[in-house]
Design an enzyme around this catalytic site. Structure first.
Site, PDB file in Angstrom:
ATOM      1  CB  CYS A  29       3.681  34.200   8.682  1.00 56.45           C
ATOM      2  SG  CYS A  29       4.934  34.001   9.697  1.00 56.45           S
ATOM      3  NE  ARG A  47      14.826  38.029   5.302  1.00 61.18           N
ATOM      4  CZ  ARG A  47      15.339  39.278   4.891  1.00 61.18           C
ATOM      5  NH1 ARG A  47      15.880  39.992   5.725  1.00 61.18           N
ATOM      6  NH2 ARG A  47      15.205  39.887   3.683  1.00 61.18           N
ATOM      7  CB  ALA A 107       8.319  35.863   7.968  1.00 56.79           C
ATOM      8  CG  HIS A 129       7.330  44.443   5.344  1.00 56.30           C
ATOM      9  ND1 HIS A 129       6.978  43.983   3.937  1.00 56.30           N
ATOM     10  CD2 HIS A 129       8.309  43.435   5.689  1.00 56.30           C
ATOM     11  CE1 HIS A 129       7.963  42.892   3.496  1.00 56.30           C
ATOM     12  NE2 HIS A 129       8.601  42.658   4.690  1.00 56.30           N
TER      13      HIS A 129
HETATM   14  S1  SF4 Z   1       5.561  30.760  11.559  1.00 55.11           S
HETATM   15 FE1  SF4 Z   1       4.750  31.390  13.446  1.00 55.11          FE
HETATM   16  S2  SF4 Z   1       3.954  33.430  13.368  1.00 55.11           S
HETATM   17 FE2  SF4 Z   1       4.308  32.772  11.254  1.00 55.11          FE
HETATM   18  S3  SF4 Z   1       2.370  31.738  10.442  1.00 55.11           S
HETATM   19 FE3  SF4 Z   1       3.361  29.924  11.571  1.00 55.11          FE
HETATM   20  S4  SF4 Z   1       2.659  30.478  13.702  1.00 55.11           S
HETATM   21 FE4  SF4 Z   1       2.241  32.051  12.874  1.00 55.11          FE
END
Ligand code: SF4
Ligand code: SF4
Lengths: 543, 450
Positions: free
Chosen positions: A60, A94, A63, A196
């Site tokens: 996402c 990572r 991330a 990014h």
């Molecule tokens: S990990 Fe957290 S920020 Fe990423 S999609 Fe899921 S809820 Fe949203």
């Protein structure tokens, strides 16, 4: 197993894969799977939303922002504002490394930490601003960091916490700590890529240009889009130093906020991962007049080429000479390693489905091993990373990406200083320099190879069934599935536990690791599902 | 722990637990309703522990779904999942996002089923798993309860030798052990969940859409007919076992996670009672060997001090084991938020208070930063918990015995056996050897014979 057969034709494989999809899905996926022709470079659909229920490699926005771009900087405290999972999963997963030097691991190195507001029910219902404010205060009181960054996760955008206002308020209150926030809720955009961009924007707005220290050195540059996975940045730092080139800031492997603040003091930006950082390169150029070009330090040949390009940019014969000397020294060991290993890897097949630049860069290493990259694709790249930046004007921005802010940047009246005159730039261009440009992956991939964007789990399995390559490169999510199919799988996000792979020494490490993987005895002990079909090592049917 | 900021969390989020549980139903694919990032993170994290494929689908929320709700993305997701995997079941759980916007997934599912009357649908399981209300353990238990409540529709005649086992979040090796033990008692066990094969399977000689293994939907459907349900873990109150009991009258027995001699005895006694058979010879001998090793090892262990952290039930089990082998668990910690945790620890370590008065701390709803700060003060001889304790162990210069989840810096986390006499034996040997090695390594003489 050594029988030579024709490699199945890409177009036929594509058709076979699509056959299993419902018509609507097939139509959409068809545009993201193309048979390459480097001369004409067909259009690839990229950076579009993954179809629900199709298992994707993508992560996402959060991330991409917190995990990828900001994660490797050691002296910023990164607070995830949200429920616990998002922060937990991006905690040191990572393998980016950092060298806190004198300060020691207990000094200003917060990379081992995971800070979260761990939102609870009442924060969702009544808002989390109070808790966030208190969390920033606590982090400041305990650690007294130079900077605190706040990252929004999905629920935060919905409940409407104003993370930017709180950050501003706390920054003013502290006076000696830069606090800034990222609205990188996971649902924004279609992948990490949106994150990014958001990261680039905020670093540019809140950090770059705050300092005014230029490191000593004649040739001072920044490296953008290098994240120090497995120690890559360490190796490149060593290499550049031995060439007499001074590295000012790296975005963001082995980095500090101080270096970011002084990024505008360098004379050149070189870009490794175009996808994740091109925005910063562009904005710095516009505001401060520092040109950028694309380099690649993955692969010994590419490393040599990139070093020469940097040396030439500074237009100093002494530097060019020193660089040549370094290349010659380093290449000797590279050649020894490749002479030894290449006979064991020659002619074998590789597939790379990863990231936003590595699926391209690592093809150079496979080429040096005599291996053929017959299929590749990115997880979160855009069309320009495939087809080259010349297609930028033709890229349609869809609803998913439209909401991601494009900063409007102008030349800074006090600090804009073109590092090269227009004439000098022109001369360089005549010598083959491509400033502000990236040619993309496809111009360097063979005709008839398959290019697939955002490959799905199912497509990956079909490719393996059809080609059973000698090695498949992706991330840990794919690793064990690929290996169940009897194919070694190399992680190109985290390098398994290997690396560095950048530069000359890195190339040698990679040759050895791939040799170890593809020639490991274990593959002979298991009975892979495709055993009845001979191993394919051959030319493209259509080449 | 400081109030607002959690530093290095000692818990994971709810859908992770739910997805692991769903993988214990044969042919079941988990789907997280929300943004795809959660599914991706949870996949990558579980995979790094189990080292096995772990497919989790997502309804891939777009920004617009946060405004209009995720209903259409949800049904598209189900359609695609069914088409690709032809699954026997789909386990739907929710992310914080879909919970925050208030998507009514139960309604979505009803609408979905109603609109696809002409097609054979997989079993659809739904668990609500907002992480702002609980940890991965709450997600796990919610999924177990959901698996039962969505699949079990009726009760038939009671089958005398059939038992349901709700084992909690244990390792695949633990699950295999349970199955073996039940079979040796002559019991037909229905494990919910059973991911012993799906998350620790052999290499493939043919292709599989989904890894083989898991308890089938049909078997689960018959679980109301079992003579009893054994629900393991002292922390769990309203679990799936309670649901079966309330709904169908299937008696539910709540027991601790069988780690250590006493908790294993209690578990085997229950099996004995239900089956009418004594402890089978092979297990009786394992028990005997375990006791014998306690005797052999006591000189290395007595009076040592340990820090234990992790999921509540696991910590309680380990604390019970430590107590019987003379190690004082000076700190028992969990990120779980249940205040009853303390009582549960005290219940199994009662006489530690007598032997080592005032020397035991119990922390719930805590984080690693706090655990570390306490450990630094308490100066333990060893640490027992997941890989997340490595940094602490390294700093304190004491061994870390890796148990539970996640283990991502060693191989074989999925094969770590914790339960029963055999699992206790394994833990006992690990603990003894870790202490012996530490002594050897730090001794200036370097004894080879200890
Ligand atoms: S990990 Fe957290 S920020 Fe990423 S999609 Fe899921 S809820 Fe949203
Ligand atoms: S939003 Fe919730 S479900 Fe998603 S990763 Fe974060 S904590 Fe877990």
């Amino acid at each position: 197993m050594n029988m030579i057969t024709k490699i199945p034709e890409a177009a036929a494989v594509k058709a076979e894969i699509l056959e299993k999809y419902p018509a609507k899905v097939a139509k959409k996926r068809s545009k993201s799977m193309v048979v390459n022709d480097p001369a004409t470079v067909p259009v690839v659909q990229a950076n579009v939303r993954t179809i629900p229920g199709i298992i994707s490699q993508r992560g996402c926005c959060y991330a991409g922002c917190k995990g990828v771009v900001l994660g490797p900087t050691r002296d910023i405290i990164n607070i995830t504002h949200g429920p616990i999972g998002c922060g937990f999963y991006s905690w040191l997963t990572r393998r980016n490394q950092t060298d806190p030097g004198e300060v020691g691991p207990d000094g200003e190195n917060f990379m081992m930490y995971c800070f979260s507001t761990d939102m609870q029910d009442e924060n969702i219902v009544f808002g989390g601003e109070k808790k966030l404010r208190a969390a920033i205060q606590e982090a400041y009181d305990i650690f007294h960091p130079k900077a605190i960054a706040v990252f929004a996760t999905c629920p935060v955008g919905l409940i409407g916490d104003d993370i930017h206002a709180i950050s501003r308020e706390m920054k003013e209150k502290f006076g000696d700590c830069n606090v800034f926030a990222f609205s990188c809720e996971g649902y924004k955009g279609v992948s990490q890529s949106a994150g990014h961009h958001i990261a680039n924007n905020q670093i540019f707005k809140h950090v770059i240009g705050r300092g005014n220290t230029r490191p000593d050195g004649k040739y001072v540059m920044n490296m953008l889009g290098e994240y120090n996975i497995g120690g890559d940045a360490f190796e490149l730092e060593r290499l550049l130093e031995s060439c007499g080139i001074t590295l000012n800031a790296t975005f963001s492997g082995n980095s500090t906020i101080g270096a970011f603040e002084n990024a505008h003091m360098a004379d050149l930006n070189v870009v490794m991962c175009h996808r994740s950082i091109n925005y910063v390169a562009d904005m710095i150029e516009k505001k401060y007049g520092i040109p950028w070009f694309k380099v690649n330090f993955i692969g010994a040949e590419s490393t040599a080429k990139s070093l020469r390009k940097i040396a030439q940019y500074f237009e100093d014969p002494a530097l060019a000479e020193r660089v040549e000397k370094v290349i010659a020294e380093e290449m000797a060991a590279v050649k020894d390693a490749s002479d030894e290993i290449r006979p064991r890897t020659e002619g074998r097949l590789a597939m790379l489905f990863v990231g936003g630049s590595r699926a391209h860069h690592y093809q150079d290493l496979f080429r040096e091993l005599g291996m053929k990259s017959i299929a590749a694709g990115y997880e979160f790249a855009h069309r320009d990373d495939y087809e080259g930046r010349r297609v930028l004007p033709t890229i349609q921005v869809d609803a998913d990406s439209r909401n991601i802010e494009e900063l409007h940047v102008e030349a800074d009246p006090a600090h804009y200083a073109p590092r090269k005159s227009t004439d000098e730039m022109e001369t360089l261009v005549q010598h083959g320099y491509e400033f502000n440009d990236y040619d993309g992956m496809m111009t360097e991939m063979e005709k008839g190879s398959l290019v697939i964007d955002d490959i799905s789990h199912y497509e990956m399995e079909r490719l393996i069934e059809t080609y059973h390559p000698a090695v498949f490169c992706a991330g840990i999510k794919e690793k064990y599935c690929v290996q169940k199919m009897g194919v070694p799988m190399k992680q190109l996000h985290s390098y398994d536990y290997g690396g560095p792979y950048a530069g000359f020494k890195g190339a040698i490490n990679f040759y050895r690791d791939i040799d170890r993987m593809v020639n490991a005895k274990v593959w002979k002990l298991i009975r892979p599902p495709w055993l009845d079909t001979p191993q394919i090592t051959a030319e493209f049917a259509s080449a | 722990m400081s109030d607002a900021v959690t530093v290095n969390p000692c818990k994971v989020c709810a859908p992770l637990g739910a997805c692991v549980a769903f993988r214990g139903v044969e042919g079941c694919v988990p789907l997280i309703h929300g943004s795809q990032g959660c599914a991706t993170y949870i996949r990558r994290y579980t995979i790094s522990h189990f080292r096995e494929p772990m497919d989790i689908a997502s309804s891939s929320f777009a920004e617009s779904a946060t405004v209009f709700g995720g209903s259409s993305l949800f049904s598209t997701g189900l359609d695609n999942l069914i088409r690709q995997y032809k699954p026997a079941a789909i386990g739907v759980c929710t992310s914080c996002l879909s919970e925050t916007i208030g998507d009514d997934v139960a309604l979505f599912l009803r609408e979905y089923v109603a609109s696809r009357k002409d097609v054979a649908l997989p079993a659809l399981i739904r668990a609500s798993t907002p992480s702002y209300k609980g940890t991965h353990m709450d997600g796990f238990h919610a999924a177990v309860r959901a698996i039962l409540s969505c699949i079990v529709k009726a009760k038939g005649a009671t089958v005398a030798n059939q038992v349901n086992l709700l084992p909690g979040f244990v390792s695949p090796a633990d699950l295999r052990y349970f199955k073996e033990l039940l079979a040796d008692f002559g019991l037909d066990g229905i494990l919910v969940p059973d991911y012993s094969e799906t998350l620790d399977g052999p290499s493939w000689d043919e292709y599989h859409r989904l890894p083989e293994g898991g308890t089938s939907v049909e078997r689960i459907a018959s679980s109301a007919n079992s003579a009893a349900t054994l629900q393991l873990g002292r922390s769990l109150r309203a679990g799936g076992g309670a649901w079966l009991e309330q709904t169908f009258g299937t008696p539910c027995r709540r027991l601790g996670l069988p780690i250590g001699l006493r908790e294993s005895d209690a578990f085997c006694d229950a099996l004995s009672e239900i089956s009418g058979h004594p402890l089978p010879e092979i297990h009786a001998r394992e028990r005997g060997r375990l006791l014998d090793s306690y005797v052999d090892g006591h000189k290395y262990l007595f009076g040592k001090r340990a820090v234990v952290y992790g999921e509540e039930d696991l910590v309680v089990g380990i604390a019970s084991l430590l107590n019987e082998i003379g190690i004082n668990p000076v700190l028992c910690a969990s990120g779980g938020m249940d205040e009853a945790f303390k009582e549960q620890v005290l219940a199994v370590t009662g006489d530690a208070q007598r032997l080592f008065p005032g020397e035991m701390e119990v922390l719930s709803d805590t984080d690693y930063d706090t655990i570390f700060a306490r450990a630094e003060a308490l100066k333990p001889d060893l640490i027992i918990g997941s890989s997340k304790g490595y940094k602490m162990a390294r700093k304190l210069g004491v061994p870390l015995v890796r148990v539970g989840f996640p283990i991502h810096d060693r191989i074989g986390g999925q094969r770590q056996l914790h339960v029963g006499y055999r699992g206790t034996q394994n833990l006992f040997d690990l603990i003894c050897n870790a202490l012996m090695q530490a002594k050897q390594d730090t001794s200036p003489i370097g004894f080879m014979y200890v």
